[in-house]
Design an enzyme around this catalytic site. Structure first.
Site, PDB file in Angstrom:
ATOM      1  N   GLY A 101       4.934  -5.251  13.903  1.00 51.88           N
ATOM      2  CA  GLY A 101       5.086  -4.095  13.011  1.00 51.88           C
ATOM      3  C   GLY A 101       4.284  -2.865  13.404  1.00 51.88           C
ATOM      4  O   GLY A 101       4.199  -1.917  12.621  1.00 51.88           O
ATOM      5  N   TYR A 158       0.847  -1.201   0.000  1.00 50.68           N
ATOM      6  CA  TYR A 158       0.000   0.000   0.000  1.00 50.68           C
ATOM      7  C   TYR A 158       0.883   1.252   0.000  1.00 50.68           C
ATOM      8  O   TYR A 158       0.786   2.104  -0.899  1.00 50.68           O
ATOM      9  CB  TYR A 158      -0.950  -0.021   1.211  1.00 50.68           C
ATOM     10  CG  TYR A 158      -1.678   1.286   1.443  1.00 50.68           C
ATOM     11  CD1 TYR A 158      -2.463   1.846   0.443  1.00 50.68           C
ATOM     12  CD2 TYR A 158      -1.565   1.955   2.661  1.00 50.68           C
ATOM     13  CE1 TYR A 158      -3.122   3.055   0.652  1.00 50.68           C
ATOM     14  CE2 TYR A 158      -2.227   3.160   2.883  1.00 50.68           C
ATOM     15  CZ  TYR A 158      -2.996   3.708   1.878  1.00 50.68           C
ATOM     16  OH  TYR A 158      -3.644   4.899   2.075  1.00 50.68           O
TER      17      TYR A 158
HETATM   18  N1  LIG Z   1      -8.936   6.749   5.447  1.00 48.23           N
HETATM   19  C1  LIG Z   1      -7.741   7.129   5.863  1.00 48.23           C
HETATM   20  O1  LIG Z   1      -7.507   7.228   7.066  1.00 48.23           O
HETATM   21  C2  LIG Z   1      -6.671   7.516   4.872  1.00 48.23           C
HETATM   22  C3  LIG Z   1      -5.410   7.918   5.355  1.00 48.23           C
HETATM   23  C4  LIG Z   1      -4.427   8.301   4.422  1.00 48.23           C
HETATM   24  C5  LIG Z   1      -4.690   8.307   3.064  1.00 48.23           C
HETATM   25  N2  LIG Z   1      -5.921   7.885   2.628  1.00 48.23           N
HETATM   26  C6  LIG Z   1      -6.176   7.884   1.174  1.00 48.23           C
HETATM   27  O2  LIG Z   1      -7.317   8.671   0.926  1.00 48.23           O
HETATM   28  C7  LIG Z   1      -8.049   8.138  -0.173  1.00 48.23           C
HETATM   29  C8  LIG Z   1      -9.501   7.918   0.228  1.00 48.23           C
HETATM   30  O3  LIG Z   1      -9.566   7.051   1.348  1.00 48.23           O
HETATM   31  P1  LIG Z   1     -10.971   6.623   1.957  1.00 48.23           P
HETATM   32  O4  LIG Z   1     -10.725   6.178   3.352  1.00 48.23           O
HETATM   33  O5  LIG Z   1     -11.956   7.686   1.684  1.00 48.23           O
HETATM   34  O6  LIG Z   1     -11.256   5.321   1.085  1.00 48.23           O
HETATM   35  P2  LIG Z   1     -12.621   4.851   0.391  1.00 48.23           P
HETATM   36  O7  LIG Z   1     -12.405   3.416   0.023  1.00 48.23           O
HETATM   37  O8  LIG Z   1     -13.790   5.204   1.226  1.00 48.23           O
HETATM   38  O9  LIG Z   1     -12.648   5.730  -0.941  1.00 48.23           O
HETATM   39  C9  LIG Z   1     -11.969   5.373  -2.116  1.00 48.23           C
HETATM   40  C10 LIG Z   1     -12.977   5.491  -3.260  1.00 48.23           C
HETATM   41  O10 LIG Z   1     -12.327   5.214  -4.500  1.00 48.23           O
HETATM   42  C11 LIG Z   1     -13.186   4.420  -5.304  1.00 48.23           C
HETATM   43  N3  LIG Z   1     -12.294   3.692  -6.233  1.00 48.23           N
HETATM   44  C12 LIG Z   1     -11.285   2.847  -5.943  1.00 48.23           C
HETATM   45  N4  LIG Z   1     -10.701   2.417  -7.070  1.00 48.23           N
HETATM   46  C13 LIG Z   1     -11.339   3.026  -8.094  1.00 48.23           C
HETATM   47  C14 LIG Z   1     -11.177   2.978  -9.511  1.00 48.23           C
HETATM   48  N5  LIG Z   1     -10.254   2.195 -10.092  1.00 48.23           N
HETATM   49  N6  LIG Z   1     -11.995   3.721 -10.283  1.00 48.23           N
HETATM   50  C15 LIG Z   1     -12.954   4.513  -9.713  1.00 48.23           C
HETATM   51  N7  LIG Z   1     -13.161   4.595  -8.384  1.00 48.23           N
HETATM   52  C16 LIG Z   1     -12.350   3.846  -7.585  1.00 48.23           C
HETATM   53  C17 LIG Z   1     -13.912   3.513  -4.312  1.00 48.23           C
HETATM   54  O11 LIG Z   1     -15.140   3.015  -4.805  1.00 48.23           O
HETATM   55  C18 LIG Z   1     -14.124   4.479  -3.141  1.00 48.23           C
HETATM   56  O12 LIG Z   1     -15.344   5.184  -3.259  1.00 48.23           O
HETATM   57  C19 LIG Z   1      -7.337   6.863  -0.602  1.00 48.23           C
HETATM   58  O13 LIG Z   1      -6.509   7.176  -1.688  1.00 48.23           O
HETATM   59  C20 LIG Z   1      -6.501   6.507   0.613  1.00 48.23           C
HETATM   60  O14 LIG Z   1      -5.340   5.807   0.260  1.00 48.23           O
HETATM   61  C21 LIG Z   1      -6.908   7.487   3.496  1.00 48.23           C
END
Ligand SMILES: NC(=O)c1ccc[n+]([C@@H]2O[C@H](COP(=O)([O-])OP(=O)(O)OC[C@H]3O[C@@H](n4cnc5c(N)ncnc54)[C@H](O)[C@@H]3O)[C@@H](O)[C@H]2O)c1
Length: 321
Positions: free
Chosen positions: A281, A141
């Site tokens: 970890g 990741y």
């Molecule tokens: N939640 C956290 O604490 C956190 C922390 C650091 C970074 N992030 C990053 O923030 C972003 C959002 O996280 P989140 O918690 O809202 O996750 P989430 O899974 O709720 O949102 C991700 C969205 O992307 C969509 N998606 C994934 N692959 C796709 C594709 N190929 N085409 C179209 N849509 C697609 C999913 O359907 C989902 O709605 C991510 O990139 C994650 O890595 C999240």
């Protein structure tokens, strides 16, 4: 501005879309709904049900809606799954990300805000973690997020695509309309609230013998509304060139037991806890520094008190039941 939010049906993306609309921007959400929810997309946004790998839809979305900037939130983000199935993470987080950049290049969209993660740093050598600290991810990741960050630097140099990557740890809390609904749920705040609501029997705490104030791990929780503001500020900062900012809660973070105590106080419910062994970890303390973000983006968290965060998450949880 006309802004495309990829992953805007997800937890953080829907809050970003909401903030953009509140600030007067026009928003197009592109999401394949693999993890997101159609009803999380704010009413004022246009929704396109499409996958990032669908190049014609992507290009059409950028062109037809005269998109000026992209906020790229779409990704897979489960650490354990990334270790078991790295191919899925390289394909979506790197391959599909590059497809997005290619579509942007083809159409001439030159601003992108990328939701990265402090997991790109791996095991920190000092705290709080700053942008210039070594990057050495310990799972696919973090590795795939770092690979995409690196691609962004080269795409700026070669094609003038300006981007800001935001690295943060734990988004938490909810807006008035949108909150956390992951499946499976791996994040502490919703897990604790599910236990408070009786939807899970207990909260398992992985180790209480860490060198922290109560023996449980310290983590950095940022209100999703503060994160949404950071993403909007970062769009304007793209003008100044490609860069990376770490976002932290601004304090010393919260221990697992402090989150549970906050949830007990907010929900006024019993939350059974089972103390288990440490997980391999898991560092004792993980917090990021947002000093550069404060100085250069003018961003700081406004709702970083853990009780405020848990209160907002509980309001969302109760509304959805
Ligand atoms: N939640 C956290 O604490 C956190 C922390 C650091 C970074 N992030 C990053 O923030 C972003 C959002 O996280 P989140 O918690 O809202 O996750 P989430 O899974 O709720 O949102 C991700 C969205 O992307 C969509 N998606 C994934 N692959 C796709 C594709 N190929 N085409 C179209 N849509 C697609 C999913 O359907 C989902 O709605 C991510 O990139 C994650 O890595 C999240």
């Amino acid at each position: 501005m006309q802004v495309l939010v990829t992953g805007g049906a997800g937890y953080i993306g829907s809050a970003v879309a909401e903030e953009l609309i509140a600030q007067g921007h026009a928003v197009v959400v592109l999401d394949n709904l693999s993890k997101g929810h159609r009803d999380a997309v704010p009413a004022g946004a246009l929704f396109l049900h499409a996958d990032l790998s669908d190049a014609p839809s992507l290009r059409n979305a950028l062109e037809r809606h005269r998109i000026e900037a992209v906020v790229h939130m779409a990704a897979d983000s489960l650490v354990g799954e990334s270790v078991a199935d790295p191919a899925k993470y390289y394909a979506n987080n790197v391959g599909n990300g590059l497809a997005l950049l290619d579509a942007m290049r083809a159409v001439g969209v030159a601003k992108l805000v990328f939701s990265s993660t402090v997991a790109v740093h791996g095991e920190p050598q000092k705290l709080p973690i700053e942008e210039g600290d070594p990057t050495d991810p310990i799972n696919p990741y973090g590795e795939t997020k770092l690979a995409f960050e690196r691609a962004l630097r080269w795409y700026d140099r070669a094609y003038g695509l300006r981007s800001i990557a935001l690295r943060y740890f734990n988004a938490a809390g909810a807006t008035e309309t949108s909150g956390e609904r992951h499946d499976p749920e791996t994040h502490l705040v919703p897990i604790v609230l599910q236990a408070a609501a009786g939807e899970r029997p207990e909260v398992q705490v992985f180790g209480n013998d860490y060198p922290t104030r109560d023996g449980t791990c310290i983590r950095d929780y940022i209100h999703v509304r503060d994160l949404a503001r950071a993403h909007v500020l970062a769009i304007a900062a793209c003008e100044r060139g490609t860069d990376v900012y770490n976002l932290g809660c601004g304090g010393d973070g919260s221990t697992v037991l402090e989150v549970i105590e906050a949830a007990r106080a907010v929900t006024k419910r019993e939350i059974p806890v089972r103390i288990g062994p440490r997980r391999p970890g898991d560092p004792a303390r993980l917090v990021a520094s947002s000093e550069r973000a404060a100085r250069e983006l003018g961003w700081q968290p406004l709702e970083n008190d853990i009780r405020t965060i848990v209160e907002s998450a509980w309001r969302f949880y109760e509304r959805r039941r």
